[in-house]
Design a protein around this motif. Structure first.
Motif: not given
Length: 330
Positions: A196-225
Motif C-alpha cells: 500500500l505504501n508503495l502504491l501511494k509513493d508511485l501515485k505521487r511520483e507518476y501522477q497516477l489515478t487508481y480505481i482500487f477494488i477491495s472488500h477490506d475497508l481498513a485498507v480502503v480507509r488507508q489509501i482511497c480519496d
C-alpha cells in the motif's frame, strides 16, 4: 483536484448468459453489473467496495474492456471506448493498466520477470530495445527489486514480491489510470502495508489515478480519496473517504463500516449484523435490492427502486430513508 473527469461510466451493464439444454439456449442472465454510473478524476484513488459477489471486480474488468459491456458507456479522456473495435483499443490500453488480485496466476511462469515487465513496451513499440531494457530495470528498482532479479522466474519469488512485479508491469507503459483489483487481499498482513505504501509513493511520483477494488475497508480507509459502495450489481452510496467512514448514510454502508476495527480501546462501535444471504443476481429483488436484509426497510423499499441522490456534500445515496441507521457508540 482537476474537475474534468479522467473516466466517466454511464449506466454500465454487464450480464452473463445462462445456457441450458442440448442446444445451449440462453435461459437467463446473471446481472453482475446493472446500471452503474460514476466518475474518476485525475490523480485520485477511487475505492470500490462491497461483499463478494457484488460485482466490483466485474465492473473493473468491464471498464478495462476485458469483458465486453452489455450496455452503457465508458468515456476515457472524453472518448467513448465502450464500443471501440479491438484494433482501436490498443492505444487506449497504453493508458489503462491493471494490477490483478492473484500474484501467482497473473504472471507467466515460463517468462523471467524482466521479460514480463518488458513485454508491454515491446508490443506497443514505445522505445528501442536498449531503452526498453533500461526502463524495465528502473521499474524493478522502483518497486523494490534490484537488477539481480531480472533473469529470475516467478516461482522464485514470494507473494509480495510477485505483486511488486505485477505493479512494475502495470506501470511499464506510463498509464494514466491503474485498476487495482484486490491487490493486497492474498498477501500477509505485514506485507500489505508495504505494498500500500508503495502504491501511494508511485501515485505521487507518476501522477497516477487508481480505481482500487477491495472488500477490506481498513485498507480502503488507508489509501482511497472517495468510495463507491456496491450491492448486487448496483451502486448504493458514493462519498468522499472522510464522510464515508465518519457518517455513512446507506444502511448497507453503515453495516460494513461498523465492522472496521479502530485502534483505540476507548472507541467502541456496536457491530451491525445483517440477516440472511445476498440474493441471487440472476433474479434480484424488486425495488431496493437491499430491502430483504435491511433492518430499517419499509413497504416502499420492496416496491420502488431508489435513485442515487445527493444527501450531503460529496455524498450520494440510493435509499428511501438515508441516515435512518447509525452506529451505537460506547
Amino acid at each position: 483536484m482537476n474537475n474534468v473527469p479522467l473516466l466517466q461510466v454511464e449506466d454500465l451493464k454487464k450480464y452473463f448468459p445462462i445456457k441450458a439444454g442440448v442446444f445451449r439456449r440462453t435461459v437467463g442472465w446473471v446481472k453482475a453489473v446493472d446500471g452503474v454510473s460514476f466518475e474518476v478524476f485525475p490523480e485520485e484513488t477511487l475505492g470500490i467496495v462491497g461483499e463478494s459477489g457484488c460485482g466490483k471486480s466485474t465492473l473493473g474488468m468491464t471498464v478495462m474492456r476485458l469483458y465486453e459491456p452489455t450496455a452503457g458507456s465508458i468515456f476515457f479522456q472524453g472518448e467513448d471506448i465502450s464500443s471501440l473495435p479491438a484494433s482501436q483499443l490498443k492505444g487506449v490500453r497504453r493508458n489503462i493498466q491493471m494490477i490483478f488480485q492473484d500474484p501467482f496466476t497473473s504472471l507467466d511462469p515460463r517468462m523471467h520477470i524482466g521479460s514480463i515487465v518488458e513485454e508491454g513496451m515491446k508490443v506497443h513499440r514505445v522505445a528501442s530495445p536498449p531503452e526498453v531494457r533500461r526502463r524495465a530495470l528502473d521499474l524493478l528498482e522502483k518497486v523494490g527489486l534490484g537488477a539481480e532479479y531480472f533473469s529470475r522466474y516467478p516461482h522464485e519469488f514470494s507473494g509480495g514480491q510477485r505483486q511488486r512485479i505485477g505493479i512494475a508491469r502495470a506501470l511499464a507503459l506510463n498509464p494514466r489510470l491503474v485498476v487495482a483489483d484486490e491487490p493486497v487481499s492474498s498477501l500477509d498482513v505485514s506485507v500489505r502495508s508495504q505494498i500500500l505504501n508503495l502504491l501511494k509513493d508511485l501515485k505521487r511520483e507518476y501522477q497516477l489515478t487508481y480505481i482500487f477494488i477491495s472488500h477490506d475497508l481498513a485498507v480502503v480507509r488507508q489509501i482511497c480519496d472517495r468510495v463507491i459502495v456496491m450491492y448486487l450489481g448496483k451502486v448504493v452510496e458514493i462519498a468522499d473517504g472522510d464522510t464515508f467512514f465518519s457518517s455513512p448514510s446507506h444502511p448497507y454502508s453503515v453495516a460494513l463500516t461498523s465492522a472496521v476495527p479502530v485502534p483505540d480501546p476507548d472507541y467502541e462501535v456496536k457491530r451491525i449484523i445483517l440477516s440472511g444471504d445476498v440474493p441471487s443476481p440472476i433474479n434480484p429483488p424488486e425495488g431496493c435490492r437491499f430491502h430483504t436484509r435491511c433492518p430499517v426497510a419499509q413497504e416502499v423499499c420492496s416496491q420502488v427502486e431508489p435513485a442515487l441522490e445527493e444527501v450531503g456534500e460529496n455524498q450520494w445515496v440510493a435509499c428511501h430513508f438515508p441516515g435512518s441507521l447509525s452506529w451505537e457508540r460506547a
